[in-house]
Design a protein around this motif. Structure first.
Motif, mmCIF file in Angstrom:
data_model
loop_
_atom_site.group_PDB
_atom_site.id
_atom_site.type_symbol
_atom_site.label_atom_id
_atom_site.label_comp_id
_atom_site.label_asym_id
_atom_site.label_seq_id
_atom_site.Cartn_x
_atom_site.Cartn_y
_atom_site.Cartn_z
ATOM 1 N N PHE A 87 0.872 -1.249 0.065
ATOM 2 C CA PHE A 87 -0.020 -0.165 0.037
ATOM 3 C C PHE A 87 0.809 1.230 -0.098
ATOM 4 C CE2 PHE A 87 1.120 -0.228 4.379
ATOM 5 C CZ PHE A 87 0.810 1.032 4.874
ATOM 6 N N VAL A 88 0.084 2.264 -0.323
ATOM 7 C CA VAL A 88 0.986 3.554 -0.511
ATOM 8 C C VAL A 88 0.452 4.330 0.864
ATOM 9 C CG1 VAL A 88 -0.679 4.597 -1.766
ATOM 10 C CG2 VAL A 88 1.476 5.683 -1.277
ATOM 11 N N ALA A 89 1.270 4.843 1.627
ATOM 12 C CA ALA A 89 1.059 5.146 3.090
ATOM 13 C C ALA A 89 0.682 6.554 3.017
ATOM 14 C CB ALA A 89 2.423 4.980 4.173
ATOM 15 N N LEU A 90 -0.513 6.981 2.373
ATOM 16 C CA LEU A 90 -1.401 8.292 2.501
ATOM 17 C C LEU A 90 -2.767 7.892 2.893
ATOM 18 C CD1 LEU A 90 0.199 9.723 -0.848
ATOM 19 C CD2 LEU A 90 0.912 10.699 1.555
ATOM 20 N N ASP A 91 -3.049 8.702 3.761
ATOM 21 C CA ASP A 91 -4.677 8.494 4.154
ATOM 22 C C ASP A 91 -5.506 9.611 4.207
ATOM 23 O OD1 ASP A 91 -3.020 9.191 6.173
ATOM 24 O OD2 ASP A 91 -4.426 8.673 7.768
ATOM 25 N N THR A 92 -5.249 10.450 2.988
ATOM 26 C CA THR A 92 -5.735 11.684 2.635
ATOM 27 C C THR A 92 -7.450 11.523 2.678
ATOM 28 O OG1 THR A 92 -5.866 11.710 0.360
ATOM 29 C CG2 THR A 92 -3.895 12.956 1.730
ATOM 30 N N ALA A 93 -8.224 12.634 3.099
ATOM 31 C CA ALA A 93 -9.648 12.430 2.803
ATOM 32 C C ALA A 93 -10.157 12.285 1.320
ATOM 33 C CB ALA A 93 -10.351 13.855 3.289
ATOM 34 N N TRP A 94 -11.428 11.730 1.280
ATOM 35 C CA TRP A 94 -12.124 11.626 0.082
ATOM 36 C C TRP A 94 -11.202 10.523 -0.904
ATOM 37 C CZ3 TRP A 94 -17.028 12.291 0.868
ATOM 38 C CH2 TRP A 94 -17.377 13.205 1.543
ATOM 39 N N PRO A 95 -10.590 9.450 -0.691
ATOM 40 C CA PRO A 95 -9.546 8.727 -1.443
ATOM 41 C C PRO A 95 -10.090 8.313 -2.654
ATOM 42 C CG PRO A 95 -10.210 7.398 0.409
ATOM 43 C CD PRO A 95 -10.898 8.670 0.561
ATOM 44 N N GLU A 96 -11.542 8.058 -2.916
ATOM 45 C CA GLU A 96 -12.178 7.795 -4.228
ATOM 46 C C GLU A 96 -12.124 8.854 -5.078
ATOM 47 O OE1 GLU A 96 -15.475 9.318 -1.551
ATOM 48 O OE2 GLU A 96 -13.727 8.055 -1.315
ATOM 49 N N MET A 97 -11.948 9.921 -4.687
ATOM 50 C CA MET A 97 -11.990 11.174 -5.828
ATOM 51 C C MET A 97 -10.695 12.153 -5.583
ATOM 52 S SD MET A 97 -15.641 13.220 -4.957
ATOM 53 C CE MET A 97 -15.397 13.141 -3.299
ATOM 54 N N ALA A 98 -9.899 11.876 -4.571
ATOM 55 C CA ALA A 98 -8.565 12.577 -4.575
ATOM 56 C C ALA A 98 -7.727 11.974 -5.345
ATOM 57 C CB ALA A 98 -8.108 12.637 -3.140
ATOM 58 N N THR A 99 -6.942 12.471 -6.198
ATOM 59 C CA THR A 99 -6.053 12.050 -7.242
ATOM 60 C C THR A 99 -4.531 12.243 -6.688
ATOM 61 O OG1 THR A 99 -5.637 13.939 -8.689
ATOM 62 C CG2 THR A 99 -7.301 12.206 -8.991
ATOM 63 N N ILE A 100 -3.560 11.371 -6.982
ATOM 64 C CA ILE A 100 -2.056 11.293 -6.358
ATOM 65 C C ILE A 100 -1.519 12.458 -6.930
ATOM 66 C CG2 ILE A 100 -1.358 9.835 -8.482
ATOM 67 C CD1 ILE A 100 -0.305 9.689 -4.475
ATOM 68 N N GLY A 101 -1.973 13.031 -8.079
ATOM 69 C CA GLY A 101 -1.268 14.322 -8.535
ATOM 70 C C GLY A 101 -1.675 15.334 -7.431
ATOM 71 N N GLY A 102 -2.944 15.614 -7.249
ATOM 72 C CA GLY A 102 -3.342 16.746 -6.356
ATOM 73 C C GLY A 102 -2.729 16.596 -4.984
ATOM 74 N N ILE A 103 -2.656 15.369 -4.284
ATOM 75 C CA ILE A 103 -2.202 14.958 -3.172
ATOM 76 C C ILE A 103 -0.775 15.451 -3.061
ATOM 77 C CG2 ILE A 103 -1.431 13.115 -1.551
ATOM 78 C CD1 ILE A 103 -4.038 11.668 -2.562
ATOM 79 N N ILE A 104 -0.056 14.930 -4.120
ATOM 80 C CA ILE A 104 1.331 15.404 -4.044
ATOM 81 C C ILE A 104 1.620 17.054 -4.090
ATOM 82 C CG2 ILE A 104 3.484 15.237 -5.255
ATOM 83 C CD1 ILE A 104 2.705 12.510 -3.707
ATOM 84 N N SER A 105 0.829 17.578 -5.118
ATOM 85 C CA SER A 105 0.942 19.073 -5.344
ATOM 86 C C SER A 105 0.556 19.674 -4.095
ATOM 87 C CB SER A 105 -0.034 19.446 -6.411
ATOM 88 O OG SER A 105 0.507 19.015 -7.673
ATOM 89 N N ALA A 106 -0.068 19.248 -3.137
ATOM 90 C CA ALA A 106 -0.559 20.034 -1.923
ATOM 91 C C ALA A 106 -0.007 19.545 -0.789
ATOM 92 C CB ALA A 106 -2.262 19.914 -1.864
ATOM 93 N N ASN A 107 0.886 18.398 -0.892
ATOM 94 C CA ASN A 107 1.625 17.697 0.097
ATOM 95 C C ASN A 107 0.616 17.376 1.312
ATOM 96 O OD1 ASN A 107 3.761 16.638 1.441
ATOM 97 N ND2 ASN A 107 4.253 18.651 2.868
ATOM 98 N N ASP A 108 -0.485 16.694 0.801
ATOM 99 C CA ASP A 108 -1.498 16.599 1.930
ATOM 100 C C ASP A 108 -1.117 15.315 2.522
ATOM 101 O OD1 ASP A 108 -3.830 16.785 2.733
ATOM 102 O OD2 ASP A 108 -4.963 16.273 0.934
ATOM 103 N N SER A 109 -1.936 15.103 3.545
ATOM 104 C CA SER A 109 -1.557 13.866 4.345
ATOM 105 C C SER A 109 -2.847 13.872 5.529
ATOM 106 C CB SER A 109 -0.351 13.880 5.415
ATOM 107 O OG SER A 109 -0.471 15.131 6.122
ATOM 108 N N GLY A 110 -2.936 12.623 6.128
ATOM 109 C CA GLY A 110 -3.943 12.490 7.307
ATOM 110 C C GLY A 110 -3.228 12.070 8.496
ATOM 111 N N PRO A 111 -3.895 11.674 9.310
ATOM 112 C CA PRO A 111 -3.579 11.146 10.758
ATOM 113 C C PRO A 111 -2.457 10.470 10.851
ATOM 114 C CG PRO A 111 -6.040 11.129 10.689
ATOM 115 C CD PRO A 111 -5.743 11.276 9.300
#
Length: 438
Positions: free
Chosen positions: A116-140
């Motif tokens: 698995f990829v160790a990212l647990d951001t919100a709304w995973p069925e819609m959030a794309t990896i490009g947007g997650i990386i561009s925003a340096n997003d993360s979860g708990p």
């Protein structure tokens, strides 16, 4: 109107007029160009650079309300159809993926190989990896696994003038020289369009446990002391996430502060750590334990909270906003309490949670726009008193005109501006989307 000089850039079916360019969240475009390849991205940016057309970038759309002082660009470059896993090196625990791939699509595919990829951001069925990386997003779970910036080992990026570069590599040990990846991760697409991401993976944990500790009202000292004792112990929690009573009630039915402590390891190791929690609980608190599928389901529900760009209401008297608070990790409780009191004063609905191990909190508020603006300004002032910060990660465009999304310019702003000038001298990419209006 479609520009006559764009007809030869992409096939006709990939170019259309955007009839919804006046989006509630802004960051839209007069004309939508859909990329299916890196070559498509390069062609669009080359044209835009040569003709000085501004470009906004979108994929899943969950970050559309994050930053941006320009309501609409000339072109809205969509990466939603540029998706898929390019390469999965099972033995090396790495994966190369295209930016339009959703986190859920990645998770489902990797699970077939026990990874698995160790990212647990919100709304995973819609959030794309490009947007997650561009925003340096993360979860708990960044407490143990880190954020996007810690996991990316290589990128392919298309510069504003259409040139393609590669940063980093495809193996974990490729660390020679300056890590160029860091420039693009969290830059909100203002320095280039990420066209490929190589990321570190982990084996799926053998076993998962979740302890939910329910603290009665007035237990602030107990929350603090227990969290410190856990962090000082040999335990290795994946999360140490504190939920406000309103959010706790939604997820558990109990209106009290709840501390969510997750463990992911071999079964014996998880059970031993849950045992430690049970034996060291403060007096007078409740304790609920979940394992395996029940724990996974709880986290799935947790990731479905807050605005996402699609569940916003257009009603101006009922607006959603989301904030990210950064602080000393043990200031999280005080920040959540301050936010609750301000929300009550401003007649806002509030849900919030924060990591007592990593210091990042998330606040979701709903109510009248003018009350939200006042709330943000007052919360930011309180947070900055302790050298923290407040960033608006979701806000309607009209409110972003009155509230600084990023707060005060950092001391190193001149450096950021210099990097932007070097990468995008005509400032066509995601204009005014980043710190200080970059």
């Amino acid at each position: 109107m479609i520009y006559s000089d764009t007809e030869s850039i992409l096939p006709e079916e990939q170019v259309k007029v955007n009839n919804e360019r006046e989006h509630l969240l802004g960051n839209s475009g007069m004309q939508i160009m859909e990329a299916y390849s890196e070559a498509d991205i390069s062609k669009v940016l080359t044209f835009a650079y040569e003709h000085e057309k501004t470009v906004n970038v979108i994929s899943g759309g969950t970050k559309q309300g994050f930053g941006g002082e320009s309501e609409s660009a000339d072109i809205l470059l969509s990466l939603a159809n540029y998706k898929g896993i390019v390469e999965h090196s099972v033995g090396d625990l790495t994966m190369t993926v295209r930016p339009g791939t959703t986190l859920k699509e990645i998770t489902d595919e990797l699970a077939k190989k026990g990874q698995f990829v160790a990212l647990d951001t919100a709304w995973p069925e819609m959030a794309t990896i490009g947007g997650i990386i561009s925003a340096n997003d993360s979860g708990p779970k960044r407490l143990l696994y880190g954020s996007a910036r810690d996991l990316v080992i290589g990128l392919r990026v298309v510069y504003a003038d259409g040139r393609v570069i590669r940063t980093g590599g495809k193996v974990v040990k490729n660390v020679a020289g300056y890590d160029m990846n860091k420039l693009f991760i969290g830059a909100m697409g203002t320095l280039g369009v990420i066209s490929e991401i190589t990321i570190k993976l982990r084996p799926l944990p053998k076993y998962e446990g979740l302890s939910l500790i329910h603290f009665p009202e007035g237990s602030e000292n107990k929350i603090h002391d227990f969290s410190v004792s856990l962090l000082d112990s040999v335990m290795e929690p994946v999360t140490l996430e504190l939920l406000t009573p309103t959010l706790a009630e939604i997820l558990t039915g109990k209106n009290s502060y709840i501390l969510g402590i997750a463990f992911e390891d071999r079964e014996k190791a998880v059970l031993e750590q849950v045992k430690w929690i049970r034996e060291n609980l403060p007096e007078g608190v409740g304790h609920t334990v979940m394992y395996q599928e029940e724990a996974k389901k709880w986290w799935e529900d947790f990731r479905q909270i807050g605005p996402n760009g699609y569940n916003d209401e257009v009603d101006e008297a009922n607006t959603w906003a989301a904030l990210k608070i950064g602080s000393n990790n043990m200031d999280v409780l005080g920040n959540l309490e301050a936010a609750e009191k301000l929300a009550e004063t401003h007649h806002l609905i509030l849900q919030g949670h924060g990591g007592l191990g990593h210091g990042i909190s998330r606040i979701y508020i709903k109510g009248r726009p003018d009350d939200i603006v006042s709330f943000i300004k007052k919360l930011r002032a309180k947070t900055e008193e302790k050298n923290g910060f407040v960033v608006c990660t979701h806000l309607p465009f009209k409110l972003r005109e009155t509230v600084s999304v990023w707060g005060v310019k950092p001391a190193h702003f001149a450096l950021l501006e210099g990097i932007k000038q070097a990468n995008d001298s005509k400032r066509i990419l995601n204009r005014k989307r980043f710190v200080g209006g970059i």
